[in-house]
Design a protein around this motif. Structure first.
Motif, short mmCIF file in Angstrom:
data_model
loop_
_atom_site.label_atom_id
_atom_site.label_comp_id
_atom_site.label_asym_id
_atom_site.label_seq_id
_atom_site.Cartn_x
_atom_site.Cartn_y
_atom_site.Cartn_z
N VAL A 1 39.82 29.47 41.71
CA VAL A 1 40.44 30.97 42.94
C VAL A 1 40.79 30.09 44.24
O VAL A 1 39.85 30.73 44.69
CB VAL A 1 40.58 31.81 41.66
CG1 VAL A 1 41.55 33.13 42.80
CG2 VAL A 1 40.71 32.73 40.56
N ARG A 2 42.05 30.12 44.55
CA ARG A 2 42.23 30.13 46.21
C ARG A 2 42.33 31.42 46.58
O ARG A 2 43.49 32.00 46.13
CB ARG A 2 42.66 28.56 46.46
CG ARG A 2 42.24 27.56 45.89
CD ARG A 2 43.02 26.21 46.65
NE ARG A 2 42.37 24.58 46.61
CZ ARG A 2 42.50 24.60 45.32
NH1 ARG A 2 42.58 25.04 44.48
NH2 ARG A 2 41.87 23.05 45.13
N ASN A 3 41.97 31.61 48.15
CA ASN A 3 43.03 32.37 48.45
C ASN A 3 43.14 34.25 48.10
O ASN A 3 43.55 35.07 48.30
CB ASN A 3 44.44 32.24 48.68
CG ASN A 3 44.79 31.14 49.82
OD1 ASN A 3 44.42 30.86 50.66
ND2 ASN A 3 45.84 30.42 49.03
N ARG B 1 41.40 41.07 27.53
CA ARG B 1 41.38 41.52 26.14
C ARG B 1 42.10 42.54 26.11
O ARG B 1 42.85 43.13 26.86
CB ARG B 1 40.37 41.67 25.95
CG ARG B 1 38.91 40.70 26.04
CD ARG B 1 37.89 41.09 25.32
NE ARG B 1 36.69 40.06 25.38
CZ ARG B 1 36.17 39.60 24.55
NH1 ARG B 1 37.43 39.64 23.46
NH2 ARG B 1 36.03 38.79 24.67
N PRO B 2 43.05 42.37 24.67
CA PRO B 2 43.71 43.43 24.49
C PRO B 2 43.23 44.52 23.92
O PRO B 2 42.08 44.85 23.73
CB PRO B 2 44.72 43.33 23.01
CG PRO B 2 43.52 42.34 22.46
CD PRO B 2 42.73 41.64 23.44
N LEU C 1 34.52 40.01 33.83
CA LEU C 1 35.38 40.22 34.63
C LEU C 1 37.52 39.57 34.33
O LEU C 1 38.41 40.91 33.91
CB LEU C 1 36.11 41.00 35.67
CG LEU C 1 34.87 41.53 37.22
CD1 LEU C 1 34.90 41.60 38.20
CD2 LEU C 1 35.46 42.80 36.07
N LEU C 2 37.73 38.87 34.49
CA LEU C 2 38.55 37.47 33.63
C LEU C 2 38.62 38.18 32.14
O LEU C 2 39.67 38.36 31.50
CB LEU C 2 38.33 35.97 33.86
CG LEU C 2 38.94 36.06 35.65
CD1 LEU C 2 38.22 34.81 35.68
CD2 LEU C 2 40.24 35.95 35.08
N GLU D 1 30.01 34.77 40.11
CA GLU D 1 30.29 33.19 38.89
C GLU D 1 30.75 34.25 38.11
O GLU D 1 31.39 34.35 37.06
CB GLU D 1 29.99 31.98 39.65
CG GLU D 1 30.62 31.59 38.47
CD GLU D 1 30.42 29.65 38.66
OE1 GLU D 1 30.61 29.61 37.48
OE2 GLU D 1 29.50 29.71 39.18
N GLU D 2 29.18 34.88 37.25
CA GLU D 2 29.22 35.50 36.36
C GLU D 2 30.04 36.52 35.87
O GLU D 2 31.07 36.99 35.26
CB GLU D 2 27.41 35.58 36.09
CG GLU D 2 27.99 36.37 34.23
CD GLU D 2 28.12 35.36 32.77
OE1 GLU D 2 28.38 36.02 31.54
OE2 GLU D 2 28.40 34.24 32.87
N ALA D 3 30.04 37.49 36.45
CA ALA D 3 30.94 38.72 36.85
C ALA D 3 32.59 38.40 37.44
O ALA D 3 33.08 38.84 37.13
CB ALA D 3 30.83 39.27 38.52
#
Length: 77
Positions: free
Chosen positions: A6-8, A41-42, A35-36, A29-31
């Motif tokens: 993920v840039r910018n 997820r629905p 979060l992603l 990184e794990e966070a």
């Protein structure tokens, strides 16, 4: 397993991810992975909402094992 770069990323978003990481006691990184995963997820499965509604009516609902199999699309040819 896939990778993503993920840039910018805005300073504000980066700060919030760092805050979540510190709050959960994990790496940034794990966070970001968590979060992603949570965001993608629905919120609620329709079947779960129906079961909850029927149970709120005190109606009898047989205990049926849920299948995680993917349904095949219908072919109307």
């Amino acid at each position: 397993m896939g990778n993503i770069t993920v840039r910018n990323l805005s300073d504000d978003v980066h700060r919030r991810v760092r805050f979540v990481a510190a709050e959960r006691g994990i790496s940034v990184e794990e966070a970001a992975r968590q979060l992603l995963d949570e965001a993608s997820r629905p919120a609620e499965k329709v079947g779960d909402a129906i079961v909850e509604y029927v149970q709120s009516l005190d109606a009898f609902l047989p205990d049926i094992e849920r299948s995680d199999d993917t349904a095949e699309p219908a072919d109307f040819r």
